[in-house]
Design a protein around this motif. Sequence first.
Motif, PDB file in Angstrom:
ATOM      1  N   ALA A 140      25.327  45.816  13.644  1.00 17.21           N
ATOM      2  CA  ALA A 140      25.199  44.506  14.277  1.00 17.21           C
ATOM      3  C   ALA A 140      26.087  43.522  13.525  1.00 17.21           C
ATOM      4  CB  ALA A 140      23.748  44.033  14.261  1.00 17.21           C
ATOM      5  N   PHE A 141      27.033  42.916  14.251  1.00 20.36           N
ATOM      6  CA  PHE A 141      28.050  42.055  13.648  1.00 20.36           C
ATOM      7  C   PHE A 141      27.578  40.596  13.677  1.00 20.36           C
ATOM      8  CE2 PHE A 141      29.990  45.686  15.795  1.00 20.36           C
ATOM      9  CZ  PHE A 141      30.726  46.278  14.772  1.00 20.36           C
ATOM     10  N   GLY A 142      26.693  40.235  12.765  1.00 21.73           N
ATOM     11  CA  GLY A 142      26.167  38.883  12.743  1.00 21.73           C
ATOM     12  C   GLY A 142      27.139  37.896  12.119  1.00 21.73           C
ATOM     13  N   THR A 143      26.972  36.622  12.442  1.00 20.00           N
ATOM     14  CA  THR A 143      27.846  35.608  11.852  1.00 20.00           C
ATOM     15  C   THR A 143      27.644  35.515  10.344  1.00 20.00           C
ATOM     16  OG1 THR A 143      26.196  33.914  12.348  1.00 20.00           O
ATOM     17  CG2 THR A 143      27.973  34.228  13.961  1.00 20.00           C
ATOM     18  N   ASP A 144      26.405  35.734   9.871  1.00 23.20           N
ATOM     19  CA  ASP A 144      26.091  35.576   8.451  1.00 23.20           C
ATOM     20  C   ASP A 144      25.776  36.886   7.749  1.00 23.20           C
ATOM     21  OD1 ASP A 144      26.304  32.707   8.561  1.00 23.20           O
ATOM     22  OD2 ASP A 144      24.358  32.693   9.556  1.00 23.20           O
ATOM     23  N   SER A 145      25.652  37.974   8.488  1.00 20.59           N
ATOM     24  CA  SER A 145      25.407  39.275   7.865  1.00 20.59           C
ATOM     25  C   SER A 145      25.775  40.374   8.850  1.00 20.59           C
ATOM     26  CB  SER A 145      23.927  39.419   7.461  1.00 20.59           C
ATOM     27  OG  SER A 145      23.710  40.648   6.789  1.00 20.59           O
ATOM     28  N   VAL A 146      26.438  41.402   8.337  1.00 18.90           N
ATOM     29  CA  VAL A 146      26.660  42.619   9.115  1.00 18.90           C
ATOM     30  C   VAL A 146      25.591  43.609   8.674  1.00 18.90           C
ATOM     31  CG1 VAL A 146      28.251  44.481   9.694  1.00 18.90           C
ATOM     32  CG2 VAL A 146      29.136  42.175   9.274  1.00 18.90           C
ATOM     33  N   ASP A 147      24.856  44.149   9.646  1.00 18.20           N
ATOM     34  CA  ASP A 147      23.703  45.001   9.362  1.00 18.20           C
ATOM     35  C   ASP A 147      23.899  46.378   9.961  1.00 18.20           C
ATOM     36  OD1 ASP A 147      22.515  42.718   8.219  1.00 18.20           O
ATOM     37  OD2 ASP A 147      21.673  42.124  10.160  1.00 18.20           O
ATOM     38  N   TRP A 148      23.637  47.398   9.152  1.00 16.87           N
ATOM     39  CA  TRP A 148      23.801  48.780   9.580  1.00 16.87           C
ATOM     40  C   TRP A 148      22.440  49.473   9.673  1.00 16.87           C
ATOM     41  CZ3 TRP A 148      27.432  46.347   6.611  1.00 16.87           C
ATOM     42  CH2 TRP A 148      28.787  46.537   6.907  1.00 16.87           C
TER      43      TRP A 148
END
Length: 260
Positions: free
Chosen positions: A194-202
């Motif tokens: 998930a390519f979040g503005t404040d964090s990329v989460d795998w």
Amino acid sequence: MTTPPPPSPQPTDPPSDPQPADPPSTTPQPGPDPAQAPVVFDAPFADRTQWAAGATSAYPAGRRNTGDNKLDRLVPGYGPKGDVFTALRESTFSWRTPLVTTEGTAGGFELRPGDRLEARCLVTADQGVWPGIWTWGRDLAPGRPQPGHGEVDVLEYHDDHPRMLELSNHVRPGAPAYLDNLVTPGQWFTVACAFGTDSVDWELDGRAVHSDGQGVGPDWRAWIIVNLSVAGGQWGHRRPRTNAGRLSWRCQDLTVRRPQ
């Protein structure tokens, strides 16, 4: 005739005190679940309106990338067959390697902040394999690339650590994650990013495995790349065995979800 006195006024209940309104909740409400968002991209790799094969601006001219420890040679039109990505030896230092990207297609699909990419994958521990799912962004202006060229590595894999995945964000670089005991060669797994503005989460098989706390910012745009590179022998990543003629991995059911 005597007039009767007027009736005494009857007591009335005093007005009830108004009840105070409930204070507004200060508990943050969860946003939409990206895993349940609508699918905005799910084209099969054979769809040439959505996937271009054998070409990417991420590789220097000549379709080689030896400076990145790769023995790859891209050939226009050479991609996977179905879900199988197969690299073929051409010489000691050159392999025909499969690559597909959404760059340069009629669809021109680009990822945006908030998107979630998911895919099922199967890797092998054959010496020299270097599978990857990653992103690459268009330049903001001629000669002015996005930060980190818009690159986020959904996954990279090398045989020298056969149960490890490499997860990294080059847009807002933090410490890349080298996570062992995640995968088993020859067994399917599902990776999500998930390519979040404040964090990329795998996630792996529905389990959160890494959050970088950096994100991609609000203006990030990037194409998807899926490929199989062949390692050139540097940085601890071994070249293929001399008698190896082909290497492969599999990727299927790649989808992108986008919250509304």
